[in-house]
Write a protein that holds these residues in place. Structure first.
Motif, PDB file in Angstrom:
ATOM      1  N   VAL A 197      -3.448   1.551  -5.125  1.00 34.73           N
ATOM      2  CA  VAL A 197      -4.682   1.281  -5.956  1.00 34.73           C
ATOM      3  C   VAL A 197      -4.304  -0.029  -6.877  1.00 34.73           C
ATOM      4  O   VAL A 197      -5.587  -1.096  -6.719  1.00 34.73           O
ATOM      5  CB  VAL A 197      -4.211   1.874  -7.082  1.00 34.73           C
ATOM      6  CG1 VAL A 197      -5.823   1.966  -7.952  1.00 34.73           C
ATOM      7  CG2 VAL A 197      -4.380   3.699  -6.882  1.00 34.73           C
ATOM      8  N   THR A 198      -3.147  -0.469  -6.642  1.00 35.05           N
ATOM      9  CA  THR A 198      -2.656  -1.987  -7.055  1.00 35.05           C
ATOM     10  C   THR A 198      -2.407  -2.418  -6.249  1.00 35.05           C
ATOM     11  O   THR A 198      -3.128  -3.905  -6.102  1.00 35.05           O
ATOM     12  CB  THR A 198      -1.241  -1.400  -7.457  1.00 35.05           C
ATOM     13  OG1 THR A 198      -0.980  -0.576  -8.499  1.00 35.05           O
ATOM     14  CG2 THR A 198      -0.709  -2.855  -8.530  1.00 35.05           C
ATOM     15  N   ASP A 251       1.902   1.899  -3.542  1.00 33.75           N
ATOM     16  CA  ASP A 251       0.680   1.810  -4.821  1.00 33.75           C
ATOM     17  C   ASP A 251      -0.441   1.297  -4.102  1.00 33.75           C
ATOM     18  O   ASP A 251      -0.665   0.096  -4.452  1.00 33.75           O
ATOM     19  CB  ASP A 251       1.199   1.177  -6.095  1.00 33.75           C
ATOM     20  CG  ASP A 251       0.138   1.626  -7.205  1.00 33.75           C
ATOM     21  OD1 ASP A 251      -0.755   2.020  -6.902  1.00 33.75           O
ATOM     22  OD2 ASP A 251       0.524   1.844  -8.409  1.00 33.75           O
ATOM     23  N   SER A 285      -4.468  -2.681  -3.729  1.00 33.82           N
ATOM     24  CA  SER A 285      -6.411  -2.583  -3.769  1.00 33.82           C
ATOM     25  C   SER A 285      -7.144  -3.903  -4.342  1.00 33.82           C
ATOM     26  O   SER A 285      -7.825  -4.483  -3.796  1.00 33.82           O
ATOM     27  CB  SER A 285      -6.938  -1.873  -3.408  1.00 33.82           C
ATOM     28  OG  SER A 285      -7.237  -0.834  -4.148  1.00 33.82           O
ATOM     29  N   LEU A 286      -6.243  -3.439  -5.715  1.00 32.38           N
ATOM     30  CA  LEU A 286      -6.463  -4.525  -6.966  1.00 32.38           C
ATOM     31  C   LEU A 286      -5.887  -6.031  -5.874  1.00 32.38           C
ATOM     32  O   LEU A 286      -6.595  -7.468  -6.754  1.00 32.38           O
ATOM     33  CB  LEU A 286      -6.171  -4.675  -8.031  1.00 32.38           C
ATOM     34  CG  LEU A 286      -6.415  -2.881  -9.403  1.00 32.38           C
ATOM     35  CD1 LEU A 286      -5.116  -3.274  -9.649  1.00 32.38           C
ATOM     36  CD2 LEU A 286      -7.802  -3.244  -9.322  1.00 32.38           C
ATOM     37  N   MET A 287      -5.366  -6.244  -5.709  1.00 28.94           N
ATOM     38  CA  MET A 287      -4.952  -7.236  -5.406  1.00 28.94           C
ATOM     39  C   MET A 287      -5.705  -7.993  -3.779  1.00 28.94           C
ATOM     40  O   MET A 287      -5.314  -8.840  -2.849  1.00 28.94           O
ATOM     41  CB  MET A 287      -3.329  -7.943  -4.684  1.00 28.94           C
ATOM     42  CG  MET A 287      -2.079  -7.096  -5.688  1.00 28.94           C
ATOM     43  SD  MET A 287      -2.317  -8.218  -6.663  1.00 28.94           S
ATOM     44  CE  MET A 287      -1.647  -7.734  -8.434  1.00 28.94           C
ATOM     45  N   GLY A 288      -6.627  -7.892  -3.438  1.00 28.82           N
ATOM     46  CA  GLY A 288      -7.787  -8.031  -2.310  1.00 28.82           C
ATOM     47  C   GLY A 288      -7.348  -7.739  -0.756  1.00 28.82           C
ATOM     48  O   GLY A 288      -7.260  -7.678   0.206  1.00 28.82           O
ATOM     49  N   THR A 319       0.722  -0.738   0.123  1.00 29.40           N
ATOM     50  CA  THR A 319      -0.156   0.472   0.161  1.00 29.40           C
ATOM     51  C   THR A 319       0.711   1.207   0.007  1.00 29.40           C
ATOM     52  O   THR A 319       0.386   1.934  -0.699  1.00 29.40           O
ATOM     53  CB  THR A 319      -1.292   0.316   0.729  1.00 29.40           C
ATOM     54  OG1 THR A 319      -0.065  -0.816   2.691  1.00 29.40           O
ATOM     55  CG2 THR A 319      -2.168  -0.298   1.166  1.00 29.40           C
ATOM     56  N   ARG A 349      -7.044  -4.018   1.696  1.00 29.54           N
ATOM     57  CA  ARG A 349      -8.169  -2.912   2.203  1.00 29.54           C
ATOM     58  C   ARG A 349      -7.220  -1.862   2.334  1.00 29.54           C
ATOM     59  O   ARG A 349      -6.222  -2.008   3.371  1.00 29.54           O
ATOM     60  CB  ARG A 349      -9.520  -3.920   3.126  1.00 29.54           C
ATOM     61  CG  ARG A 349     -10.020  -4.808   2.502  1.00 29.54           C
ATOM     62  CD  ARG A 349     -11.330  -4.628   1.559  1.00 29.54           C
ATOM     63  NE  ARG A 349     -11.795  -3.680   2.249  1.00 29.54           N
ATOM     64  CZ  ARG A 349     -13.020  -3.637   3.589  1.00 29.54           C
ATOM     65  NH1 ARG A 349     -13.717  -4.968   3.071  1.00 29.54           N
ATOM     66  NH2 ARG A 349     -13.715  -2.596   4.555  1.00 29.54           N
TER      67      ARG A 349
END
Lengths: 287, 347
Positions: free
Chosen positions: A176-177, A174, A179-182, A171, A184
């Protein structure tokens, strides 16, 4: 010889500043949050330990153990409910909100505990000292420095060896990326702030035992902590320790020349480092 | 038939509020002839905080320079006023100008240093600079060192205009000094608001507003962001220094802790700007009134008002980040100090 002793005292003092700064370094590194209430949170921790000590009669060290989970919860809720909403490109919202928190904490403590200065008593440990060769060192400063090392070792272990640490790093790099990986990010940030407040509790323990404190001493501690973090570089905990030591040594050297120059020397050292290396000595993360 | 267009910032609300502002200014000037001394003192407080807020707003609201070190200029300006009156025998009123000039001189090396930093580093860097200035000034024994000093009686009595005010309003010299300070604060606040308003309506001001709205877009149309930052930082330091000098001239006593207080001269000022509405001229005016009435309302409850102020600031930042004025203006479209250009057709 006196110079070596002065430098050793400075290094040990740097351990205290690194403890003040470690929690700040953690949240600053992970979420770029400038927490101006950090110093006041340390003072709040010291009052909490004081309350536990006076209610239960425990030794301050054990009282800090009791206070730590409570502080973790405070940090977690604070981050989830308030601070997460302030994160973003603009630095004004976190700055203002934590400034507000700082004012609220200071004055709430003032209302609750008056402006009288307080102290956590450690009994004989306060004046104990150790002789290493020709140099005399206080036991409590050594303990502080040791605690700083342990705190940084543990934080680094969490950071580089555990799942939550991986989430912290992801986090930080990045959100945003990540959060794409699950992941939060809001929860990760809340955990990070909780962890930071556990470190704050340890810092509070030494703040309270090594000097008097009152509701207003937070900002002065905050500024040393920030200097240590910035000198060290964004996201580097060992850098923060190095920063704390630089401030500590500069202060004791300044004080050895003229007692009134102690704090000034620390600030000047900070300004010089920043002038030469605007991003600090060992930056891990990039902005 | 050819049509020509002109860009103008004139609106009817703007014209009306301009007239209202002039009337208000005239009332404010003659106010000491019938107002009580405590009202004059309250207004002095409001006007000086308003000036500080306008300059901080100019810095943070328009150029994104979120400084936490404006107390450096308040304190340095104030100390230079005391230094000039005590050491060189300058009349305090004249020394106000020196407050501004010295604050400006301090701002030059500060900017060289601080402009290398950005964002959070800039904020902390300016704060540390302010601490360094405080600690250095605390070594200056001629103005009382760490404990501070009072304005000497003969300097106080020699202030320009005090005797005249004594005769004009038939008041004692202490009340006359308050009136003088109030008039100076009024002039400073009016000049600040008027000056910023005028500046925002010039070509350079348009560049500044463009920077506020989008730095990258402004740069791409040829706005020199660095130069704007320099101008704004130096102007803000000058004005903040004069305000600092004035505050402590009226106070009559100075100490490093009060003159360089981060809470009073920066935190409260930030609250005022954010509560009122950042990036607008109206915001700080609303903010300072809220701040003052909050203080009056809870005067009997000690520190509680600060807790409420802190919570209010947090709530506004979270839920209405454009402040009270922004909230109002968005719904009504009214601007008391219109700076937006609109196209007008002329036949």
């Amino acid at each position: 010889m006196i110079w070596i002793e002065t430098i050793v005292q400075g290094v040990l003092l740097g351990g205290l500043y690194a403890l003040f700064a470690a929690g700040l370094s953690l949240v600053f590194g992970i979420m770029r949050l400038v927490n101006l209430a950090h110093g006041d949170l340390i003072v709040m921790g010291a009052y909490l330990i004081l309350v536990v000590v006076s209610v239960s009669g425990l030794n301050p060290f054990f009282a800090a153990l009791v206070a730590a989970p409570f502080m973790f919860t405070v940090g977690w809720i604070l981050q989830r409910a308030v601070l997460n909403r302030t994160l973003g490109e603009d630095i004004l919202p976190p700055l203002l909100v934590t400034f507000g928190l700082s004012v609220v904490i200071q004055n709430t403590l003032l209302e609750g505990f008056t402006a009288d200065s307080q102290r956590l008593s450690m009994g004989p440990l306060e004046t104990a000292s150790v002789n290493v060769g020709p140099i005399t060192m206080g036991t409590l400063p050594i303990l502080t420095f040791g605690s700083a090392i342990v705190v940084i070792l543990v934080l680094n272990w969490i950071f580089y060896r555990t799942a939550i640490g991986r989430a912290f790093r992801a986090t930080s790099d990045d959100p945003v990326t990540a959060s794409l990986m699950g992941i939060r990010p809001d929860r990760v940030f809340a955990t990070a702030m909780g962890l930071a407040l556990v470190v704050v509790t340890i810092a509070a323990l030494y703040l309270g035992t090594r000097s008097n404190f009152d509701p207003y001493v937070g900002p002065a501690r905050l500024i040393y902590a920030f200097e240590a973090v910035i000198i060290g570089g964004l996201g580097s905990l060992w850098g923060t320790l190095a920063g704390g030591i630089i401030i500590g040594v500069a202060q004791t050297l300044g004080a050895a020349i003229n007692p009134e120059w102690q704090i000034l020397a620390g600030h000047v050292a900070f300004l010089i480092v920043l002038l030469v290396r605007p991003r600090g000595l060992f930056p891990r993360a990039f902005d | 038939m050819t049509q020509t267009y002109t860009a103008s910032a004139r609106t009817r609300a703007g014209t009306l509020s301009g007239i209202a502002a002039l009337i208000l200014l005239v009332v404010a000037i003659v106010l000491p002839s019938f107002a009580s001394r405590s009202l004059i003192q309250d207004l002095f407080f409001i006007l000086t905080m308003l000036t500080l807020a306008q300059f901080w707003n100019l810095l943070a609201g328009y150029t994104g320079l979120v400084s936490v070190g404006q107390q450096a200029f308040v304190g340095f300006g104030a100390y230079m006023l005391f230094g000039a009156t005590i050491l060189w025998g300058v009349n305090p009123v004249a020394a106000l100008f020196m407050s501004g000039v010295f604050a400006l001189l301090l701002a030059i090396p500060t900017a060289f240093f601080a402009f290398r930093l950005s964002g959070a580093y800039f904020a902390i860097g300016t704060w540390v600079v302010a601490e360094v200035v405080r600690l250095c000034v605390a070594q200056w024994q001629a103005v009382g060192g760490g404990t501070g000093t009072s304005m000497p009686r003969d300097a106080r009595d020699a202030m320009w205009g005090v005797e005249w005010i004594e005769i004009l309003f038939d008041v004692r010299s202490s009340a006359a000094r308050d009136i003088l300070a109030y008039w100076l604060a009024l002039a400073l606040a009016a000049a600040t608001i008027g000056g910023i308003y005028w500046f925002l309506r010039t070509r350079r001001g348009l560049a500044l507003a463009a920077l506020r709205d989008n730095v990258e877009a402004a740069k791409s149309t040829g706005v020199d962001a660095t130069r704007m930052k320099w101008i704004v930082f130096l102007v803000a330091a000058f004005g903040t220094g004069i305000a600092g000098g004035l505050i402590f001239m009226q106070n009559g006593r100075i100490s490093p802790d009060s003159a360089f207080s981060v809470t009073e001269w920066t935190a409260f000022v930030i609250f005022i700007v954010v509560i009122g509405g950042i990036g607008t001229l109206e915001g700080p005016i609303i903010g300072v009134l809220v701040f003052f009435f909050l203080q009056e309302l809870m005067a009997d409850f000690g520190a509680v008002y600060l807790i409420v102020l802190g919570l209010l600031g947090i709530a506004i930042m979270l839920f209405a980040p454009t402040g009270l004025w922004g909230f109002f203006a968005k719904r009504t479209g009214i601007a008391l100090f219109p700076t937006q250009r609109r196209l007008e057709t002329k036949r």
